[in-house]
Motif scaffolding. Structure first.
Motif, PDB file in Angstrom:
ATOM      1  N   GLY A 137     -12.983   6.348   6.171  1.00  0.00           N
ATOM      2  CA  GLY A 137     -13.807   6.261   4.977  1.00  0.00           C
ATOM      3  C   GLY A 137     -13.535   7.310   3.919  1.00  0.00           C
ATOM      4  N   PHE A 138     -12.525   8.151   4.141  1.00  0.00           N
ATOM      5  CA  PHE A 138     -12.180   9.120   3.106  1.00  0.00           C
ATOM      6  C   PHE A 138     -11.593   8.381   1.911  1.00  0.00           C
ATOM      7  CE2 PHE A 138     -12.153  11.858   6.850  1.00  0.00           C
ATOM      8  CZ  PHE A 138     -12.782  13.000   6.375  1.00  0.00           C
ATOM      9  N   SER A 139     -11.996   8.806   0.709  1.00  0.00           N
ATOM     10  CA  SER A 139     -11.448   8.204  -0.500  1.00  0.00           C
ATOM     11  C   SER A 139     -10.010   8.669  -0.686  1.00  0.00           C
ATOM     12  CB  SER A 139     -12.261   8.624  -1.725  1.00  0.00           C
ATOM     13  OG  SER A 139     -11.963   9.961  -2.052  1.00  0.00           O
ATOM     14  N   ILE A 140      -9.307   8.025  -1.580  1.00  0.00           N
ATOM     15  CA  ILE A 140      -7.930   8.428  -1.877  1.00  0.00           C
ATOM     16  C   ILE A 140      -7.895   9.883  -2.334  1.00  0.00           C
ATOM     17  CG2 ILE A 140      -6.049   8.071  -3.518  1.00  0.00           C
ATOM     18  CD1 ILE A 140      -5.944   5.947  -1.516  1.00  0.00           C
ATOM     19  N   GLU A 141      -8.844  10.279  -3.155  1.00  0.00           N
ATOM     20  CA  GLU A 141      -8.838  11.662  -3.637  1.00  0.00           C
ATOM     21  C   GLU A 141      -9.159  12.637  -2.500  1.00  0.00           C
ATOM     22  OE1 GLU A 141      -7.351  12.663  -6.415  1.00  0.00           O
ATOM     23  OE2 GLU A 141      -6.972  10.516  -6.489  1.00  0.00           O
ATOM     24  N   ASP A 142     -10.057  12.247  -1.600  1.00  0.00           N
ATOM     25  CA  ASP A 142     -10.286  13.054  -0.394  1.00  0.00           C
ATOM     26  C   ASP A 142      -8.969  13.198   0.372  1.00  0.00           C
ATOM     27  OD1 ASP A 142     -12.996  13.399  -0.760  1.00  0.00           O
ATOM     28  OD2 ASP A 142     -13.537  11.622   0.381  1.00  0.00           O
ATOM     29  N   CYS A 143      -8.276  12.077   0.501  1.00  0.00           N
ATOM     30  CA  CYS A 143      -7.015  12.082   1.251  1.00  0.00           C
ATOM     31  C   CYS A 143      -6.006  13.019   0.605  1.00  0.00           C
ATOM     32  CB  CYS A 143      -6.427  10.678   1.320  1.00  0.00           C
ATOM     33  SG  CYS A 143      -7.332   9.600   2.438  1.00  0.00           S
ATOM     34  N   ARG A 144      -6.003  13.023  -0.702  1.00  0.00           N
ATOM     35  CA  ARG A 144      -5.078  13.907  -1.411  1.00  0.00           C
ATOM     36  C   ARG A 144      -5.376  15.363  -1.037  1.00  0.00           C
ATOM     37  NH1 ARG A 144      -2.221  12.329  -5.794  1.00  0.00           N
ATOM     38  NH2 ARG A 144      -3.666  10.697  -6.447  1.00  0.00           N
ATOM     39  N   SER A 179       8.702  12.798   8.449  1.00  0.00           N
ATOM     40  CA  SER A 179       7.557  13.478   7.838  1.00  0.00           C
ATOM     41  C   SER A 179       6.772  12.515   6.933  1.00  0.00           C
ATOM     42  CB  SER A 179       8.026  14.693   7.045  1.00  0.00           C
ATOM     43  OG  SER A 179       8.827  14.293   5.954  1.00  0.00           O
ATOM     44  N   ASP A 180       7.485  11.596   6.286  1.00  0.00           N
ATOM     45  CA  ASP A 180       6.782  10.592   5.480  1.00  0.00           C
ATOM     46  C   ASP A 180       5.928   9.699   6.380  1.00  0.00           C
ATOM     47  OD1 ASP A 180       7.927  11.325   2.939  1.00  0.00           O
ATOM     48  OD2 ASP A 180       9.797  10.391   3.599  1.00  0.00           O
ATOM     49  N   PRO A 211       8.999   9.578  -0.801  1.00  0.00           N
ATOM     50  CA  PRO A 211      10.170   9.277   0.023  1.00  0.00           C
ATOM     51  C   PRO A 211      11.462   9.421  -0.766  1.00  0.00           C
ATOM     52  CG  PRO A 211       9.079   7.256  -0.660  1.00  0.00           C
ATOM     53  CD  PRO A 211       8.201   8.389  -1.082  1.00  0.00           C
ATOM     54  N   LEU A 212      12.561   9.633  -0.067  1.00  0.00           N
ATOM     55  CA  LEU A 212      13.878   9.676  -0.701  1.00  0.00           C
ATOM     56  C   LEU A 212      14.295   8.254  -1.075  1.00  0.00           C
ATOM     57  CD1 LEU A 212      15.582  12.079   1.862  1.00  0.00           C
ATOM     58  CD2 LEU A 212      14.556  12.671  -0.352  1.00  0.00           C
ATOM     59  N   ARG A 213      15.437   8.153  -1.784  1.00  0.00           N
ATOM     60  CA  ARG A 213      15.989   6.846  -2.113  1.00  0.00           C
ATOM     61  C   ARG A 213      17.421   6.767  -1.588  1.00  0.00           C
ATOM     62  NH1 ARG A 213      12.731   2.939  -4.965  1.00  0.00           N
ATOM     63  NH2 ARG A 213      10.847   4.103  -5.466  1.00  0.00           N
ATOM     64  N   SER A 214      17.787   5.634  -1.037  1.00  0.00           N
ATOM     65  CA  SER A 214      19.168   5.403  -0.621  1.00  0.00           C
ATOM     66  C   SER A 214      20.005   5.061  -1.846  1.00  0.00           C
ATOM     67  CB  SER A 214      19.235   4.239   0.366  1.00  0.00           C
ATOM     68  OG  SER A 214      18.402   4.478   1.460  1.00  0.00           O
ATOM     69  N   ALA A 215      21.306   4.963  -1.644  1.00  0.00           N
ATOM     70  CA  ALA A 215      22.218   4.646  -2.751  1.00  0.00           C
ATOM     71  C   ALA A 215      21.881   3.284  -3.360  1.00  0.00           C
ATOM     72  CB  ALA A 215      23.660   4.657  -2.247  1.00  0.00           C
ATOM     73  N   ASN A 216      21.399   2.364  -2.549  1.00  0.00           N
ATOM     74  CA  ASN A 216      21.078   1.030  -3.059  1.00  0.00           C
ATOM     75  C   ASN A 216      19.701   0.935  -3.709  1.00  0.00           C
ATOM     76  OD1 ASN A 216      19.415   1.186  -0.879  1.00  0.00           O
ATOM     77  ND2 ASN A 216      20.473  -0.355   0.331  1.00  0.00           N
ATOM     78  N   GLY A 217      19.016   2.061  -3.804  1.00  0.00           N
ATOM     79  CA  GLY A 217      17.712   2.057  -4.453  1.00  0.00           C
ATOM     80  C   GLY A 217      16.557   1.854  -3.491  1.00  0.00           C
ATOM     81  N   TYR A 218      16.839   1.539  -2.260  1.00  0.00           N
ATOM     82  CA  TYR A 218      15.780   1.363  -1.265  1.00  0.00           C
ATOM     83  C   TYR A 218      15.103   2.700  -0.978  1.00  0.00           C
ATOM     84  CZ  TYR A 218      17.709  -3.255  -0.024  1.00  0.00           C
ATOM     85  OH  TYR A 218      18.142  -4.554  -0.036  1.00  0.00           O
ATOM     86  N   ARG A 219      13.802   2.647  -0.697  1.00  0.00           N
ATOM     87  CA  ARG A 219      13.119   3.868  -0.260  1.00  0.00           C
ATOM     88  C   ARG A 219      13.620   4.245   1.134  1.00  0.00           C
ATOM     89  NH1 ARG A 219       9.835   0.899  -3.111  1.00  0.00           N
ATOM     90  NH2 ARG A 219       8.533   1.828  -4.733  1.00  0.00           N
ATOM     91  N   THR A 243       0.828  -1.199   0.000  1.00  0.00           N
ATOM     92  CA  THR A 243       0.000   0.000   0.000  1.00  0.00           C
ATOM     93  C   THR A 243       0.869   1.258   0.000  1.00  0.00           C
ATOM     94  OG1 THR A 243      -1.720  -1.188   1.165  1.00  0.00           O
ATOM     95  CG2 THR A 243      -1.785   1.203   1.299  1.00  0.00           C
ATOM     96  N   ILE A 244       1.953   1.191   0.750  1.00  0.00           N
ATOM     97  CA  ILE A 244       2.861   2.337   0.814  1.00  0.00           C
ATOM     98  C   ILE A 244       3.483   2.599  -0.555  1.00  0.00           C
ATOM     99  CG2 ILE A 244       5.013   3.166   1.836  1.00  0.00           C
ATOM    100  CD1 ILE A 244       4.184   1.583   4.387  1.00  0.00           C
ATOM    101  N   ARG A 245       3.887   1.525  -1.235  1.00  0.00           N
ATOM    102  CA  ARG A 245       4.439   1.694  -2.588  1.00  0.00           C
ATOM    103  C   ARG A 245       3.384   2.290  -3.516  1.00  0.00           C
ATOM    104  NH1 ARG A 245       6.346  -3.743  -1.837  1.00  0.00           N
ATOM    105  NH2 ARG A 245       8.393  -3.656  -0.843  1.00  0.00           N
ATOM    106  N   TYR A 246       2.167   1.799  -3.362  1.00  0.00           N
ATOM    107  CA  TYR A 246       1.073   2.321  -4.185  1.00  0.00           C
ATOM    108  C   TYR A 246       0.861   3.806  -3.932  1.00  0.00           C
ATOM    109  CZ  TYR A 246      -3.750   3.070  -5.719  1.00  0.00           C
ATOM    110  OH  TYR A 246      -4.879   3.557  -6.311  1.00  0.00           O
ATOM    111  N   TYR A 247       0.906   4.207  -2.671  1.00  0.00           N
ATOM    112  CA  TYR A 247       0.726   5.620  -2.348  1.00  0.00           C
ATOM    113  C   TYR A 247       1.843   6.470  -2.956  1.00  0.00           C
ATOM    114  CZ  TYR A 247      -3.025   4.463   0.950  1.00  0.00           C
ATOM    115  OH  TYR A 247      -4.201   4.031   1.506  1.00  0.00           O
ATOM    116  N   GLU A 248       3.025   5.893  -3.078  1.00  0.00           N
ATOM    117  CA  GLU A 248       4.089   6.633  -3.758  1.00  0.00           C
ATOM    118  C   GLU A 248       3.776   6.723  -5.256  1.00  0.00           C
ATOM    119  OE1 GLU A 248       7.971   4.886  -3.888  1.00  0.00           O
ATOM    120  OE2 GLU A 248       8.928   6.769  -4.487  1.00  0.00           O
TER     121      GLU A 248
END
Lengths: 133, 133
Positions: free
Chosen positions: A56-63, A41-42, A28-36, A16-21
């Motif tokens: 119950g807020f939709s994704i667009e509400d959340c945005r 703050s994230d 989120p930032l990326r490390s040298a190895n490509g990891y998030r 879900t977190i990847r999806y939100y990105e």
DNA sequence: CTTGACCTTCCCATGAGCGGAAGGCCTAAA
DNA sequence: TTTAGGCCTTCCGCTCATGGGAAGGTCAAG
């Protein structure tokens, strides 16, 4: 923080977190190895999202809520309007479900529920009328 | 009857009727020109489906209900069990929505909703607690 | 050096359909 | 006869908010 840490701390699955990105809710930032590499703050944003979604807020509400959350000069009225619309939505869903409940409950009550084939529930479902009008 | 006729009489969109054939809920005949040719019994099933769907039964529930509907020797208890499970599902959804409603309603009440930036709703959303535990 | 726990991207699936394209069929009117 | 339009067909892709799993890279411990 890596994704597993924020997943545990926010309560959101890593997927879900990847999806939100993907859809641009977090960045989120990326490390040298490509990891998030997640900042505090994230994590705050993700916890905020988890909570808003659970209400119950939709994704667009959340945005929109996130935008207001990040805008330190926004009026509280803007937030309140969104929340009130959400409340109306919830109230509407509740009444719809209650209408279904009433209809179905009547049918269940009318049914003897024994070994005989006669069944008022199926007869009730057979009728073309719907619960909502 | 062609698809438009059953659509009007059952209240289901033509697209939905084709979909129900795809997934094997109905099985209309075909005319020489390839058009679907619906019998009265197909129309009855579609009306039954429309009604059951409007009462919140899932497609798979509907499949089971249709099987019971067609089985003239089934016990009414079988139908009643399905309907009661559906009632429980509805009741569960209603309580979830009511929990959301309570939480959100508290937040909205606490918010002045004016031009100032201070907003208890966002503060409430910020907290890691959820409405459902 | 290997094991195992992480992490990445990518693709496919869900439920219950909706929208639209491309093309065939049928009827009525000009 | 042709044309218009309304209906029908299949097929393909889209929705929403993820979840599952494959194929492969990385890291720390033993």
């Amino acid at each position: 923080m890596n994704i597993k840490d924020v997943s545990l701390r926010s309560g959101l699955p890593a997927k879900t977190i990847r999806y939100y990105e993907d859809i641009g809710l977090i960045n989120p930032l990326r490390s040298a190895n490509g990891y998030r590499s997640f900042r505090e703050s994230d994590l705050h944003k993700l916890s905020f999202l988890a909570r808003a979604r659970s209400l119950g807020f939709s994704i667009e509400d959340c945005r929109r809520l996130l935008a207001l959350y990040e805008d330190r000069s926004r009026a509280s009225a803007d937030v309140k309007a969104l929340a009130q619309a959400q409340l109306e939505d919830i109230a509407r869903k509740i009444s719809e479900l209650q209408a279904m409940q009433a209809t179905l409950s009547d049918l269940v009550t009318a049914c003897s529920g024994d070994a005989r084939p006669d069944c008022p529930i199926l007869k009730g479902l057979e009728r073309g009328t719907t619960c909502c009008g």
